[in-house]
Design a protein around this motif. Structure first.
Motif, PDB file in Angstrom:
ATOM      1  N   LEU A 174       0.811  -1.224   0.000  1.00  0.00           N
ATOM      2  CA  LEU A 174       0.000   0.000   0.000  1.00  0.00           C
ATOM      3  C   LEU A 174       0.843   1.272   0.000  1.00  0.00           C
ATOM      4  CD1 LEU A 174      -2.765  -0.969   2.629  1.00  0.00           C
ATOM      5  CD2 LEU A 174      -2.956  -0.976   0.140  1.00  0.00           C
TER       6      LEU A 174
ATOM      7  N   ASP B 245     -17.523  -4.973  -4.429  1.00  0.00           N
ATOM      8  CA  ASP B 245     -16.197  -5.591  -4.281  1.00  0.00           C
ATOM      9  C   ASP B 245     -15.376  -4.740  -3.310  1.00  0.00           C
ATOM     10  OD1 ASP B 245     -13.811  -6.878  -4.483  1.00  0.00           O
ATOM     11  OD2 ASP B 245     -13.365  -6.223  -6.529  1.00  0.00           O
TER      12      ASP B 245
ATOM     13  N   PHE C   4       0.007   3.090  -3.084  1.00  0.00           N
ATOM     14  CA  PHE C   4      -1.307   2.748  -3.623  1.00  0.00           C
ATOM     15  C   PHE C   4      -2.212   3.989  -3.587  1.00  0.00           C
ATOM     16  CE2 PHE C   4      -5.478   0.867  -3.895  1.00  0.00           C
ATOM     17  CZ  PHE C   4      -5.301  -0.267  -4.685  1.00  0.00           C
TER      18      PHE C   4
ATOM     19  N   ARG D 224     -12.076  -4.539  -0.637  1.00  0.00           N
ATOM     20  CA  ARG D 224     -10.798  -5.188  -0.323  1.00  0.00           C
ATOM     21  C   ARG D 224     -10.169  -4.539   0.906  1.00  0.00           C
ATOM     22  NH1 ARG D 224      -8.586  -5.954  -6.597  1.00  0.00           N
ATOM     23  NH2 ARG D 224     -10.631  -6.558  -7.388  1.00  0.00           N
TER      24      ARG D 224
ATOM     25  N   THR E  54      -0.521   4.074   5.500  1.00  0.00           N
ATOM     26  CA  THR E  54      -1.931   4.298   5.133  1.00  0.00           C
ATOM     27  C   THR E  54      -2.704   4.962   6.269  1.00  0.00           C
ATOM     28  OG1 THR E  54      -1.778   2.294   3.800  1.00  0.00           O
ATOM     29  CG2 THR E  54      -3.976   3.176   4.174  1.00  0.00           C
TER      30      THR E  54
ATOM     31  N   VAL F 277     -13.362   5.301   0.792  1.00  0.00           N
ATOM     32  CA  VAL F 277     -13.280   3.875   1.124  1.00  0.00           C
ATOM     33  C   VAL F 277     -12.588   3.699   2.478  1.00  0.00           C
ATOM     34  CG1 VAL F 277     -12.338   1.632   0.440  1.00  0.00           C
ATOM     35  CG2 VAL F 277     -13.285   3.169  -1.293  1.00  0.00           C
TER      36      VAL F 277
ATOM     37  N   PHE G 227      -8.925  -0.565   1.440  1.00  0.00           N
ATOM     38  CA  PHE G 227      -8.127   0.241   0.495  1.00  0.00           C
ATOM     39  C   PHE G 227      -8.751   0.323  -0.901  1.00  0.00           C
ATOM     40  CE2 PHE G 227      -6.440  -4.064   0.199  1.00  0.00           C
ATOM     41  CZ  PHE G 227      -6.322  -4.279  -1.174  1.00  0.00           C
ATOM     42  N   TYR G 228      -9.786  -0.483  -1.180  1.00  0.00           N
ATOM     43  CA  TYR G 228     -10.367  -0.451  -2.532  1.00  0.00           C
ATOM     44  C   TYR G 228     -11.822  -0.913  -2.462  1.00  0.00           C
ATOM     45  CZ  TYR G 228     -11.223  -1.720  -7.439  1.00  0.00           C
ATOM     46  OH  TYR G 228     -11.760  -1.818  -8.699  1.00  0.00           O
ATOM     47  N   LYS G 229     -12.699  -0.228  -3.198  1.00  0.00           N
ATOM     48  CA  LYS G 229     -14.104  -0.637  -3.270  1.00  0.00           C
ATOM     49  C   LYS G 229     -14.674  -0.208  -4.617  1.00  0.00           C
ATOM     50  CE  LYS G 229     -18.399  -0.743  -0.578  1.00  0.00           C
ATOM     51  NZ  LYS G 229     -19.414  -0.502  -1.569  1.00  0.00           N
ATOM     52  N   GLU G 230     -15.267  -1.169  -5.302  1.00  0.00           N
ATOM     53  CA  GLU G 230     -15.981  -0.881  -6.541  1.00  0.00           C
ATOM     54  C   GLU G 230     -17.233  -1.755  -6.550  1.00  0.00           C
ATOM     55  OE1 GLU G 230     -15.380  -0.780 -11.379  1.00  0.00           O
ATOM     56  OE2 GLU G 230     -13.653  -1.019 -10.080  1.00  0.00           O
TER      57      GLU G 230
ATOM     58  N   ILE H  62      -4.991   5.576  -2.487  1.00  0.00           N
ATOM     59  CA  ILE H  62      -6.057   5.308  -1.507  1.00  0.00           C
ATOM     60  C   ILE H  62      -7.253   6.240  -1.738  1.00  0.00           C
ATOM     61  CG2 ILE H  62      -6.667   5.293   0.948  1.00  0.00           C
ATOM     62  CD1 ILE H  62      -4.734   3.105   0.285  1.00  0.00           C
ATOM     63  N   ASP H  63      -8.432   5.661  -1.832  1.00  0.00           N
ATOM     64  CA  ASP H  63      -9.667   6.429  -1.925  1.00  0.00           C
ATOM     65  C   ASP H  63     -10.138   6.728  -0.496  1.00  0.00           C
ATOM     66  OD1 ASP H  63     -12.254   7.361  -2.164  1.00  0.00           O
ATOM     67  OD2 ASP H  63     -12.801   5.974  -3.770  1.00  0.00           O
TER      68      ASP H  63
END
Length: 551
Positions: free
Chosen positions: A43, A75, A46, A77, A114, A52, A69-72, A48-49
């Motif tokens: 990370l 989904d 990475f 993560r 992070t 999220v 660290f990730y969402k769509e 970062i949003d």
């Protein structure tokens, strides 16, 4: 020039070593992920949003060692340094109800990097609401019997168990929940009708998860476990919000947590429901009709003093008068009354608060507690200048309140006209009327009771039966085998008459003198009031002597 070149070279060398250490750590974590059968992510750079990242609070992320660290779409993560952390497993189960959650292994350095982004997060409520909702009643007696088996406990996560604890507390009408760490287990106790009852021994493995969950809900610091902390939770029981005051305390085997359930019963309590005798009720009603003066209730913590004062306020609350209270803390919300909390963080204590609210043109003032000379003096002056003042004081009986005020430094010529009445009280448990039976007491106890009842003042108008019959409850399903259901007050009410005022103005009058004069005027003592209630089958003799002593 050479010094600058040397400093630059040193910095570059340190940076290179840090980069090398970080890469080695990342390689080590990547290899560990492979052995655990988990995906790996670095990370460090990475993108970062923040929306999220805001699914977790910073405290949650730090405690669990994990971040989203990730969402769509659905989904989601998560990156974690310890994929087996119990609170993380609980969080994953919670999030999995609406998302497909994939857990990645990350390095401690990657996580620390992070966590710095949390300062930029504007927190929308993306996570599930941080509260507990109990939407249906359970048979908590059977549920707790099943949970006495450790294997059954481990089938439930901390959130579910906390819901059971709150639900059972409401079911048993508990006022306080105690979670006490022992060496080999985590003990749950409820205070029911003023007495602590052992409810459940929880597995030691569940202790951390439950305490952490409580700290998250009450906004306590997760990374602090060596100093006491205070917070609040609101949970929902069958759609009704219940406020909870939370207190954590370090102990030898982990943090102890005590939670006080702040119900709403006192807001609708009527004066007639408190349990005053006819003689005491007459005195109280007379004092409440006065436009000024001071009424004090006394007794130890948990004796119902504040509840009595709330009932007084309910009795005289009217649109034509302004009532302001000063409390530490505000435990019950009263409609139509201005309630002001004490705040020690900004040096807003009872004395300063009382001076402030007297500038608000109140007719009636309630001061949660008189703790010092300054508060007592301001309250007394308010009573002399046209205000009706209610407050509490810690003394054992009504007669002891007057010497206590004088010892605080209140001048006798101020106390004598300002004080209207003093009430002393305790709470005794009511017998369960479903399993109540006549009780046979020993000759020694009966002799003591007979003596105390013979001392009743003739002017009290208390009627005694020819034969003294008392009762006891053995316990049944209706009272959860406790033998008692609910509580009622036992009281003594000292009215400040001319004779009492003369004693106040006389130098060094003793508590015994105040009591003797009060009794001669018709005051029933707390023990006598309790015994009269025991004769009526409301409570039992054992309970009266336990709470009020033996006269």
């Amino acid at each position: 020039m050479s010094n600058k070149f040397l400093a630059s070279s040193t910095h570059e060398l340190q940076q290179s070593l840090e980069d090398l250490n970080r890469k080695m750590q990342e390689q080590e974590i990547q290899a560990k992920a492979a052995t655990l059968g988990l995906p790996y992510v670095d990370l460090h750079n990475f993108p970062i949003d923040l929306s999220v990242l805001g699914i977790f609070t910073e405290e949650e992320a730090a405690e669990m060692g994990a971040v989203p660290f990730y969402k769509e779409m659905n989904d989601l993560r998560l990156g974690a340094v310890d994929p087996r952390h119990p609170l993380l497993q609980e969080k994953i189960a919670e999030l999995s109800k609406k998302n497909k959650v994939t857990l990645y292994l990350v390095s401690p350095k990657s996580l620390a990097q992070t966590l710095k982004f949390f300062s930029k997060v504007l927190r929308p409520k993306l996570a599930t609401e941080e509260t507990v909702k109990i939407e249906r009643d359970e048979n908590y007696t059977e549920l707790f019997r099943a949970l006495s088996a450790e294997e059954e406990q481990k089938k439930h996560n901390a959130s579910v168990l906390l819901g059971y604890i709150f639900g059972a507390a409401m079911y048993y009408k508990s006022s306080d929940i105690h979670l006490e760490p022992e060496e080999h287990f985590f003990k749950l106790r409820f205070r029911v009708d003023g007495v602590l009852q052992d409810m459940l021994h929880l597995s030691k493995d569940l202790q951390r998860g439950i305490v952490t969950r409580i700290k998250i809900l009450s906004k306590l610091k997760l990374n602090v476990d060596n100093v006491p902390q205070d917070g609040r939770i609101t949970f929902y029981y069958l759609g009704k919000p219940i406020d909870v005051r939370v207190s954590s305390l370090p102990s030898a085997y982990g943090e102890e947590v005590v939670m006080r359930l702040l119900g709403t019963g006192a807001t609708t309590l009527k004066l007639k429901d408190l349990g005053f005798s006819a003689q005491a009720m007459e005195v109280v009603e007379r004092q409440l009709q006065k436009p000024n003066g001071m009424v004090i209730t006394t007794g130890p913590t948990g004796s119902g003093k504040t509840t009595s004062l709330y009932a007084f306020l309910n009795e005289i609350n009217d649109s034509k008068v302004k009532i302001i209270t000063l409390e530490d803390p505000v435990e019950y919300k009263l409609p139509g009354i201005v309630q002001t909390p004490i705040d020690h963080n900004v040096d807003f204590d009872f004395a300063k608060g009382l001076r402030a609210i007297l500038r608000q043109d109140p007719d009636i003032v309630m001061v949660g507690e008189i703790r010092d000379q300054e508060t007592a003096e301001v309250a007394m002056q308010a009573a002399l200048t046209g205000h009706l003042v209610f407050s509490t004081l810690h003394t054992n009986d009504a007669a002891g309140a007057i010497p206590r005020l004088l010892n605080m430094g209140i001048k006798p010529f101020v106390a004598a006209p300002a004080l209207s009445a003093v009430l002393a009280q305790r709470l005794v448990r009511r017998l369960c009327q479903n399993c109540k039976k006549p009780a046979a007491l020993s000759p020694t106890v009966m002799e003591k009771i007979t003596y105390l009842l013979k001392q009743l003042p003739k002017s009290s108008a208390a009627a005694l039966p020819k034969e003294l019959q008392f009762f006891h409850s053995t316990g049944c399903e209706q009272c959860h085998n406790l033998g008692y259901q609910g509580r009622i007050g036992i009281y003594e009410v000292l009215e400040n008459t001319e004779a009492i005022q003369a004693l106040i103005l006389k130098d060094n009058s003793s508590m015994a003198e105040f009591k003797k004069v009060a009794v001669s005027q018709g005051m029933i003592t707390m023990v006598q009031d309790g015994l009269l209630k025991a004769l009526q089958g409301i409570t039992d003799v054992e309970e009266v002597f336990r709470v009020a002593g033996e006269g």
